[in-house]
Design a protein around this motif. Sequence first.
Motif, PDB file in Angstrom:
ATOM      1  N   MET A 129      31.639  27.840  37.496  1.00  9.78           N
ATOM      2  CA  MET A 129      32.866  28.986  37.106  1.00  9.78           C
ATOM      3  C   MET A 129      32.001  30.177  36.368  1.00  9.78           C
ATOM      4  O   MET A 129      32.522  31.194  36.586  1.00  9.78           O
ATOM      5  CB  MET A 129      33.703  28.196  36.052  1.00  9.78           C
ATOM      6  CG  MET A 129      34.350  27.072  36.726  1.00  9.78           C
ATOM      7  SD  MET A 129      35.817  27.793  37.734  1.00  9.78           S
ATOM      8  CE  MET A 129      36.986  28.346  36.429  1.00  9.78           C
ATOM      9  N   THR A 130      31.102  29.933  35.573  1.00  8.36           N
ATOM     10  CA  THR A 130      30.408  30.828  34.904  1.00  8.36           C
ATOM     11  C   THR A 130      29.536  32.060  35.837  1.00  8.36           C
ATOM     12  O   THR A 130      29.720  33.162  35.707  1.00  8.36           O
ATOM     13  CB  THR A 130      29.308  30.420  33.798  1.00  8.36           C
ATOM     14  OG1 THR A 130      29.943  29.657  32.856  1.00  8.36           O
ATOM     15  CG2 THR A 130      28.885  31.672  32.958  1.00  8.36           C
ATOM     16  N   ALA A 131      28.932  31.425  37.046  1.00  4.01           N
ATOM     17  CA  ALA A 131      28.598  32.133  37.960  1.00  4.01           C
ATOM     18  C   ALA A 131      29.485  32.824  38.824  1.00  4.01           C
ATOM     19  O   ALA A 131      29.280  34.083  39.324  1.00  4.01           O
ATOM     20  CB  ALA A 131      27.743  31.304  39.091  1.00  4.01           C
ATOM     21  N   LYS A 132      30.691  32.513  38.982  1.00 12.11           N
ATOM     22  CA  LYS A 132      31.725  33.057  39.841  1.00 12.11           C
ATOM     23  C   LYS A 132      32.368  34.455  38.819  1.00 12.11           C
ATOM     24  O   LYS A 132      32.476  35.640  39.239  1.00 12.11           O
ATOM     25  CB  LYS A 132      32.855  32.289  39.958  1.00 12.11           C
ATOM     26  CG  LYS A 132      33.993  32.935  41.114  1.00 12.11           C
ATOM     27  CD  LYS A 132      35.161  31.876  41.039  1.00 12.11           C
ATOM     28  CE  LYS A 132      36.162  32.334  42.043  1.00 12.11           C
ATOM     29  NZ  LYS A 132      37.294  31.623  42.276  1.00 12.11           N
ATOM     30  N   LEU A 133      32.327  34.150  37.565  1.00 18.12           N
ATOM     31  CA  LEU A 133      32.677  35.484  36.550  1.00 18.12           C
ATOM     32  C   LEU A 133      31.436  36.256  36.680  1.00 18.12           C
ATOM     33  O   LEU A 133      31.819  37.591  36.891  1.00 18.12           O
ATOM     34  CB  LEU A 133      32.791  34.716  35.271  1.00 18.12           C
ATOM     35  CG  LEU A 133      32.820  35.760  34.012  1.00 18.12           C
ATOM     36  CD1 LEU A 133      34.307  36.477  34.542  1.00 18.12           C
ATOM     37  CD2 LEU A 133      33.077  34.857  32.827  1.00 18.12           C
ATOM     38  N   VAL A 134      30.183  36.072  36.800  1.00 18.00           N
ATOM     39  CA  VAL A 134      29.325  37.036  36.580  1.00 18.00           C
ATOM     40  C   VAL A 134      29.121  37.692  38.151  1.00 18.00           C
ATOM     41  O   VAL A 134      28.708  39.073  37.923  1.00 18.00           O
ATOM     42  CB  VAL A 134      27.709  36.273  36.457  1.00 18.00           C
ATOM     43  CG1 VAL A 134      26.599  37.442  36.434  1.00 18.00           C
ATOM     44  CG2 VAL A 134      27.852  35.591  35.081  1.00 18.00           C
ATOM     45  N   ASP A 135      29.405  37.042  39.181  1.00 18.56           N
ATOM     46  CA  ASP A 135      29.658  37.647  40.393  1.00 18.56           C
ATOM     47  C   ASP A 135      30.634  38.979  40.262  1.00 18.56           C
ATOM     48  O   ASP A 135      30.428  39.908  40.794  1.00 18.56           O
ATOM     49  CB  ASP A 135      29.980  36.699  41.484  1.00 18.56           C
ATOM     50  CG  ASP A 135      28.961  35.780  41.562  1.00 18.56           C
ATOM     51  OD1 ASP A 135      27.770  36.047  41.332  1.00 18.56           O
ATOM     52  OD2 ASP A 135      29.317  34.840  42.498  1.00 18.56           O
ATOM     53  N   ASP A 136      31.712  38.498  39.592  1.00 18.15           N
ATOM     54  CA  ASP A 136      32.822  39.588  39.496  1.00 18.15           C
ATOM     55  C   ASP A 136      32.430  40.888  38.727  1.00 18.15           C
ATOM     56  O   ASP A 136      32.596  42.000  38.823  1.00 18.15           O
ATOM     57  CB  ASP A 136      34.032  39.013  38.794  1.00 18.15           C
ATOM     58  CG  ASP A 136      34.725  37.929  39.961  1.00 18.15           C
ATOM     59  OD1 ASP A 136      34.508  38.086  41.069  1.00 18.15           O
ATOM     60  OD2 ASP A 136      35.499  36.914  39.406  1.00 18.15           O
ATOM     61  N   ILE A 137      31.712  40.391  37.325  1.00 20.49           N
ATOM     62  CA  ILE A 137      31.243  41.642  36.648  1.00 20.49           C
ATOM     63  C   ILE A 137      30.280  42.328  37.223  1.00 20.49           C
ATOM     64  O   ILE A 137      30.045  43.783  37.076  1.00 20.49           O
ATOM     65  CB  ILE A 137      30.731  40.673  35.266  1.00 20.49           C
ATOM     66  CG1 ILE A 137      31.866  40.215  34.469  1.00 20.49           C
ATOM     67  CG2 ILE A 137      30.085  41.795  34.419  1.00 20.49           C
ATOM     68  CD1 ILE A 137      31.360  39.398  33.342  1.00 20.49           C
ATOM     69  N   THR A 138      29.370  41.653  38.136  1.00 18.25           N
ATOM     70  CA  THR A 138      28.129  42.642  38.447  1.00 18.25           C
ATOM     71  C   THR A 138      28.342  43.224  39.894  1.00 18.25           C
ATOM     72  O   THR A 138      27.546  43.719  40.415  1.00 18.25           O
ATOM     73  CB  THR A 138      26.832  41.713  38.439  1.00 18.25           C
ATOM     74  OG1 THR A 138      27.187  40.569  39.205  1.00 18.25           O
ATOM     75  CG2 THR A 138      26.778  41.285  37.148  1.00 18.25           C
ATOM     76  N   ASP A 139      29.491  42.705  40.616  1.00 16.42           N
ATOM     77  CA  ASP A 139      29.892  43.306  41.947  1.00 16.42           C
ATOM     78  C   ASP A 139      28.745  42.480  42.958  1.00 16.42           C
ATOM     79  O   ASP A 139      28.507  43.254  43.884  1.00 16.42           O
ATOM     80  CB  ASP A 139      30.070  44.547  42.055  1.00 16.42           C
ATOM     81  CG  ASP A 139      31.336  45.007  41.392  1.00 16.42           C
ATOM     82  OD1 ASP A 139      32.211  44.633  41.356  1.00 16.42           O
ATOM     83  OD2 ASP A 139      31.039  46.380  40.676  1.00 16.42           O
ATOM     84  N   THR A 140      28.161  41.417  42.887  1.00 19.06           N
ATOM     85  CA  THR A 140      27.243  40.659  43.535  1.00 19.06           C
ATOM     86  C   THR A 140      27.626  39.472  43.897  1.00 19.06           C
ATOM     87  O   THR A 140      28.349  38.758  43.235  1.00 19.06           O
ATOM     88  CB  THR A 140      25.936  40.695  42.923  1.00 19.06           C
ATOM     89  OG1 THR A 140      25.765  40.086  41.832  1.00 19.06           O
ATOM     90  CG2 THR A 140      25.237  42.240  42.629  1.00 19.06           C
TER      91      THR A 140
END
Length: 509
Positions: free
Chosen positions: A255-266
């Motif tokens: 879940m945290t990885a998915k959140l960071v994906d959204d924040i960093t656009d990667t």
Amino acid sequence: MTTTPRTPTDPAALTPVERQSVARTLKDARLLKTEVLAGLVVALALIPEAIAFSIIAGVDPRLGLFASFTMAVSIAFLGGRPAMISAATGAVALVIAPLVASHGVDYFIAAVILGGVFQVILGLAGVARLMRFIPRSVMVGFVNALAILIFMSQVPELIGVPWLVYPMVAVGLVIVFGLPRLTKAVPAPLVAIVVLTVFAVLANVLVPTVGDKGELPESLPSLFFPNVPLNLETLQIIAPFALALAAVGLLESLMTAKLVDDITDTRSNKTRESWGQGAANIITGLFGGMGGCAMIGQTMINVKASGARTRISTFLAGVFLLILVVALGDIVALIPMAALVAVMIFVSIATFDWHSIRPTTLQRMPRSETTVMLATVVVTVWTHNLAIGVGVGVLVAMVAFARRVAHFVTVERTEDTVDGDRHATYTVDGELFFASSNDLYTQFEYATDPHRVTIDLHGSHLWDASTIAALDAIQEKYRTHGTDVKIVGLNEASSRMRERLGGKLGAGH
């Protein structure tokens, strides 16, 4: 048309993927400085958290600190999500604490190692693919619940403390919120920590410090093999805790990885992250650490507050942590908790999705989506368990979806007469599964229909055994009235399912 060439020394001009490159970062002094300072800030924030989680688990603070070091360093190489921070966490501490109380530290460490093995197996089996079934509303609830929990975890640090703590926290908040408007050359959280620490030392004020949280280690971690019998009885004791640790750790990490994906656009490799978390827990257990998973608070400090984007910051967070607690423990112990409280309050405010609770958003959002988000938040905050909160959120979303889809099924009746012979046709349109097929049974006029009835399913699809059983029940009901029923229009998949299960699921409705 002319374009301005991008220069490697202009971080703002780089694409998100380029910012994530370790090789490019090592060649760019400005990017490298961001990663180094971010790692330092995260390390400082990890120390009191790791000690607090160790206390929750009922173990020596060194186990939490060593776990944070080994988890961060290991996942920097093994993980699939750059810039995400993994360390000792409260979720793991809560899951494993009963085992420590009942069987001691050795069984606890054995469970950590076994939990890591479970995570590797689950990762290789493709458990990360289940993330696609987590709706956005659950993700928003997850983020908001974590923000609330981060804030709530700071409240005890503001109760029963000297009055000077409050203005110090206020000054820290002014720095972390105001400094980025003036300059982003240095992470604002680091400036807040340094300024408040210098003030506390020079003014010789008596306020709670990091040193008050527990004893810091004075040596490096060493290999540790838990002293437990290698037999089936031991496995029966530790396996339930290990499986719970594996499930909670993977869920929070993904879940945290998915959140960071959204924040960093990667995008990140969730499968690699899954088995990487397992490998990191195995390594942590073998060095006597308490195990852990991704930490959203520290990850937000790293990614959102400090601007880090690569594995370098994750690696350095672990390295700096070890240096700070072993070599500079006396200095770190002087850091006032007010500084770290200010940083964590800032993280909680920055993490919360404020857009999700705006009146305009709530007016536009379907009630079912809002209900799912609120259910996730309430259960997570109530239980302090992210796995339970997300599980309940997904369950509520499934029920809401099933109810909504069930209402899309329509049944239209027409009747014609040929040569004086009445014939009724029912046209069914929509997806037929357990939630909609149960209502389907009540849509027919069994007693008044003519002796010839056709059910047209050209616009439908049969999804489960409940639907087959409903069709059997409809035919049986008509048969008791002497009516001949013909079902037409089944697509190939639905026809195969009906041939396999029709008439074999028991009579009655």
